[in-house]
Design a protein around this motif. Structure first.
Motif, PDB file in Angstrom:
ATOM      1  N   ALA A  77       0.829  -1.206   0.000  1.00 19.03           N
ATOM      2  CA  ALA A  77       0.000   0.000   0.000  1.00 19.03           C
ATOM      3  C   ALA A  77       0.865   1.258   0.000  1.00 19.03           C
ATOM      4  CB  ALA A  77      -0.925  -0.007   1.207  1.00 19.03           C
ATOM      5  N   GLY A  78       1.955   1.238   0.778  1.00 18.23           N
ATOM      6  CA  GLY A  78       2.861   2.389   0.806  1.00 18.23           C
ATOM      7  C   GLY A  78       3.539   2.616  -0.537  1.00 18.23           C
ATOM      8  N   ALA A  79       4.042   1.534  -1.142  1.00 14.92           N
ATOM      9  CA  ALA A  79       4.701   1.655  -2.447  1.00 14.92           C
ATOM     10  C   ALA A  79       3.707   2.109  -3.513  1.00 14.92           C
ATOM     11  CB  ALA A  79       5.319   0.313  -2.836  1.00 14.92           C
ATOM     12  N   THR A  80       2.501   1.564  -3.468  1.00 15.19           N
ATOM     13  CA  THR A  80       1.467   1.960  -4.427  1.00 15.19           C
ATOM     14  C   THR A  80       1.117   3.427  -4.265  1.00 15.19           C
ATOM     15  OG1 THR A  80       0.530  -0.265  -4.434  1.00 15.19           O
ATOM     16  CG2 THR A  80      -0.891   1.518  -5.199  1.00 15.19           C
ATOM     17  N   THR A  81       1.008   3.885  -3.029  1.00 10.85           N
ATOM     18  CA  THR A  81       0.660   5.282  -2.770  1.00 10.85           C
ATOM     19  C   THR A  81       1.715   6.223  -3.337  1.00 10.85           C
ATOM     20  OG1 THR A  81      -0.514   4.648  -0.744  1.00 10.85           O
ATOM     21  CG2 THR A  81       0.129   6.965  -0.970  1.00 10.85           C
ATOM     22  N   ILE A  82       2.979   5.912  -3.124  1.00 12.46           N
ATOM     23  CA  ILE A  82       4.059   6.767  -3.645  1.00 12.46           C
ATOM     24  C   ILE A  82       4.025   6.813  -5.170  1.00 12.46           C
ATOM     25  CG2 ILE A  82       6.566   7.001  -3.846  1.00 12.46           C
ATOM     26  CD1 ILE A  82       6.758   5.755  -1.024  1.00 12.46           C
ATOM     27  N   LEU A  83       3.928   5.635  -5.794  1.00 14.58           N
ATOM     28  CA  LEU A  83       3.900   5.578  -7.256  1.00 14.58           C
ATOM     29  C   LEU A  83       2.673   6.300  -7.815  1.00 14.58           C
ATOM     30  CD1 LEU A  83       5.023   4.514  -9.923  1.00 14.58           C
ATOM     31  CD2 LEU A  83       3.792   2.362  -9.504  1.00 14.58           C
ATOM     32  N   ALA A  84       1.513   6.051  -7.222  1.00 10.47           N
ATOM     33  CA  ALA A  84       0.278   6.674  -7.704  1.00 10.47           C
ATOM     34  C   ALA A  84       0.306   8.186  -7.522  1.00 10.47           C
ATOM     35  CB  ALA A  84      -0.930   6.072  -6.988  1.00 10.47           C
ATOM     36  N   LEU A  85       0.866   8.667  -6.408  1.00 12.32           N
ATOM     37  CA  LEU A  85       0.918  10.109  -6.168  1.00 12.32           C
ATOM     38  C   LEU A  85       1.817  10.810  -7.177  1.00 12.32           C
ATOM     39  CD1 LEU A  85       1.021  10.480  -2.266  1.00 12.32           C
ATOM     40  CD2 LEU A  85      -0.873  10.936  -3.817  1.00 12.32           C
ATOM     41  N   VAL A  86       2.965  10.220  -7.466  1.00  2.00           N
ATOM     42  CA  VAL A  86       3.882  10.826  -8.442  1.00  2.00           C
ATOM     43  C   VAL A  86       3.214  10.929  -9.811  1.00  2.00           C
ATOM     44  CG1 VAL A  86       6.049  10.524  -9.698  1.00  2.00           C
ATOM     45  CG2 VAL A  86       5.972  10.100  -7.227  1.00  2.00           C
ATOM     46  N   LEU A  87       2.646   9.826 -10.278  1.00  2.00           N
ATOM     47  CA  LEU A  87       2.009   9.822 -11.593  1.00  2.00           C
ATOM     48  C   LEU A  87       0.762  10.713 -11.612  1.00  2.00           C
ATOM     49  CD1 LEU A  87       2.340   6.024 -12.478  1.00  2.00           C
ATOM     50  CD2 LEU A  87       3.757   7.921 -13.277  1.00  2.00           C
ATOM     51  N   SER A  88      -0.022  10.662 -10.546  1.00  2.00           N
ATOM     52  CA  SER A  88      -1.254  11.453 -10.492  1.00  2.00           C
ATOM     53  C   SER A  88      -0.952  12.943 -10.446  1.00  2.00           C
ATOM     54  CB  SER A  88      -2.084  11.053  -9.276  1.00  2.00           C
ATOM     55  OG  SER A  88      -2.452   9.698  -9.338  1.00  2.00           O
ATOM     56  N   TYR A  89       0.125  13.319  -9.768  1.00  2.00           N
ATOM     57  CA  TYR A  89       0.469  14.740  -9.694  1.00  2.00           C
ATOM     58  C   TYR A  89       0.850  15.265 -11.071  1.00  2.00           C
ATOM     59  CZ  TYR A  89       1.748  19.021  -7.302  1.00  2.00           C
ATOM     60  OH  TYR A  89       1.768  20.325  -6.866  1.00  2.00           O
ATOM     61  N   ILE A  90       1.608  14.471 -11.809  1.00  2.00           N
ATOM     62  CA  ILE A  90       1.991  14.865 -13.172  1.00  2.00           C
ATOM     63  C   ILE A  90       0.742  15.008 -14.048  1.00  2.00           C
ATOM     64  CG2 ILE A  90       3.232  14.125 -15.242  1.00  2.00           C
ATOM     65  CD1 ILE A  90       5.220  12.713 -13.359  1.00  2.00           C
ATOM     66  N   ILE A  91      -0.168  14.041 -13.937  1.00  2.00           N
ATOM     67  CA  ILE A  91      -1.395  14.080 -14.730  1.00  2.00           C
ATOM     68  C   ILE A  91      -2.242  15.299 -14.352  1.00  2.00           C
ATOM     69  CG2 ILE A  91      -3.576  12.889 -15.193  1.00  2.00           C
ATOM     70  CD1 ILE A  91      -2.052  10.239 -14.759  1.00  2.00           C
ATOM     71  N   ALA A  92      -2.396  15.541 -13.058  1.00  2.00           N
ATOM     72  CA  ALA A  92      -3.200  16.684 -12.604  1.00  2.00           C
ATOM     73  C   ALA A  92      -2.588  18.006 -13.060  1.00  2.00           C
ATOM     74  CB  ALA A  92      -3.336  16.654 -11.078  1.00  2.00           C
ATOM     75  N   TYR A  93      -1.270  18.107 -12.991  1.00  2.00           N
ATOM     76  CA  TYR A  93      -0.599  19.340 -13.442  1.00  2.00           C
ATOM     77  C   TYR A  93      -0.834  19.559 -14.931  1.00  2.00           C
ATOM     78  CZ  TYR A  93       2.952  22.946 -13.940  1.00  2.00           C
ATOM     79  OH  TYR A  93       3.591  24.139 -14.199  1.00  2.00           O
ATOM     80  N   TYR A  94      -0.774  18.485 -15.690  1.00  2.00           N
ATOM     81  CA  TYR A  94      -1.030  18.582 -17.131  1.00  2.00           C
ATOM     82  C   TYR A  94      -2.469  19.038 -17.395  1.00  2.00           C
ATOM     83  CZ  TYR A  94      -1.799  17.099 -21.957  1.00  2.00           C
ATOM     84  OH  TYR A  94      -2.127  17.071 -23.292  1.00  2.00           O
ATOM     85  N   LEU A  95      -3.411  18.498 -16.640  1.00  2.00           N
ATOM     86  CA  LEU A  95      -4.815  18.850 -16.829  1.00  2.00           C
ATOM     87  C   LEU A  95      -5.088  20.321 -16.491  1.00  2.00           C
ATOM     88  CD1 LEU A  95      -6.555  15.705 -15.284  1.00  2.00           C
ATOM     89  CD2 LEU A  95      -6.460  16.308 -17.694  1.00  2.00           C
ATOM     90  N   VAL A  96      -4.428  20.836 -15.462  1.00  2.00           N
ATOM     91  CA  VAL A  96      -4.719  22.191 -14.991  1.00  2.00           C
ATOM     92  C   VAL A  96      -3.970  23.252 -15.789  1.00  2.00           C
ATOM     93  CG1 VAL A  96      -4.560  23.764 -13.013  1.00  2.00           C
ATOM     94  CG2 VAL A  96      -5.278  21.404 -12.669  1.00  2.00           C
ATOM     95  N   TYR A  97      -2.690  23.000 -16.087  1.00  2.00           N
ATOM     96  CA  TYR A  97      -1.847  24.074 -16.603  1.00  2.00           C
ATOM     97  C   TYR A  97      -1.358  23.903 -18.042  1.00  2.00           C
ATOM     98  CZ  TYR A  97      -1.583  25.404 -11.694  1.00  2.00           C
ATOM     99  OH  TYR A  97      -1.901  25.781 -10.412  1.00  2.00           O
TER     100      TYR A  97
END
Length: 282
Positions: A77-97
């Motif tokens: 769960a910890g490893a998944t959270t780190i990986l998902a957060l990194v990828l999700s942050y990049i995706i969210a930044y792309y969507l917003v900016y």
């Protein structure tokens, strides 16, 4: 107060349905469908009126293979959270900016939620199979299936949409004047992200991390399909105890311990970061 087609709510109803009434209905719902089942699980896990100690199933739950399953569940769960957060942050930044079509891109991000988990896990199995699509690109297909790596990749793939949404909402709420001011003061692109965007979007990151961690720790399908005997998580052990061994007492004790660990973890996390304040800023 109005309802559909602008028909007024009867006066007797509006007088009786107060905020206190709604709160009581909410508490009743939580009591029936959350606290009640937990109490029943706790009672089922105790060895009442039978031979042996009252906490016999709990003592067994702390031994192998269950202790290892608990540890693996939280590590994955910890490893998944780190990986998902990194990828999700990049995706969210792309969507917003970055993207010119945020609605279309958001629809593509959310589209996997329309597909059942088991189908998405089978898609990952097909992709990394020795004769799958990846083998057409390289002859040296990495050994991902039936390993811890496969489980984490599968979990991250499934739960990324859940992480993108709170990060996107938090990032969307950032006043663009802060970013413009940072640029005007000479901060570069990367420095603006680090010193402005990331700190202001942290509430979304924290919320996304909690969601992904809780969902990942209780996963059953990912280790069943993408892992092997050495990658079983606690949900798999609960299912084995109940469905294969027919030991409902052991299954209940495992469930109670797992739920208790999650609740304690949330309370500790809340003592460090005020979760009410975090979710209010999303």
């Amino acid at each position: 107060m109005k309802i559909v087609n602008k028909h007024p709510v009867p006066e007797t109803v509006s007088q009786k349905v107060t905020h206190k009434t709604m709160a009581l209905l909410g508490l009743l719902w939580v009591g029936l469908f959350f606290i009640g089942p937990l109490v029943l699980l706790a009672l089922e896990s105790l060895n009442l009126g039978e031979g042996g100690g009252i906490f016999e199933s709990y003592i067994r739950s702390l031994g192998e293979p269950y202790r290892g399953a608990f540890i693996r569940s939280f590590i994955y769960a910890g490893a998944t959270t780190i990986l998902a957060l990194v990828l999700s942050y990049i995706i969210a930044y792309y969507l917003v900016y970055i993207t010119k079509r945020p609605a279309l891109m958001m629809a593509l991000v959310l589209m996997p939620l329309w597909v059942a988990y088991i189908i998405r896990y089978f898609g990952i199995m097909t992709f990394f199979a020795p004769i799958g699509p990846l083998s057409l690109i390289t002859d040296d297909v990495p050994r991902v299936l039936f390993s811890s790596t496969g489980v984490v990749i599968g979990l991250a793939n499934v739960f990324i949409p859940f992480a993108v949404l709170p990060i996107y909402n938090s990032m969307k709420a950032i006043d663009t004047e802060y970013i413009d001011a940072s640029r005007m003061l000479g901060a570069g692109y990367f420095r603006t992200i680090v010193n402005v965007v990331i700190p202001l979007s942290l509430p979304g990151v924290v919320a996304a991390g909690l969601i992904v961690f809780i969902l990942s720790a209780g996963s059953y399908l990912a280790p069943s399909l993408l892992g092997g005997p050495q990658q079983t998580m606690i949900a798999n052990q609960i299912a084995i105890a109940q469905l294969e061994a027919g030991n409902s007492q052991l299954a209940a004790s495992l469930s109670t311990i797992y739920t208790g660990l999650l609740i304690v973890g949330l309370l500790l996390f809340n003592s460090i970061l005020d979760l009410e304040e975090v979710f209010a800023k999303i």
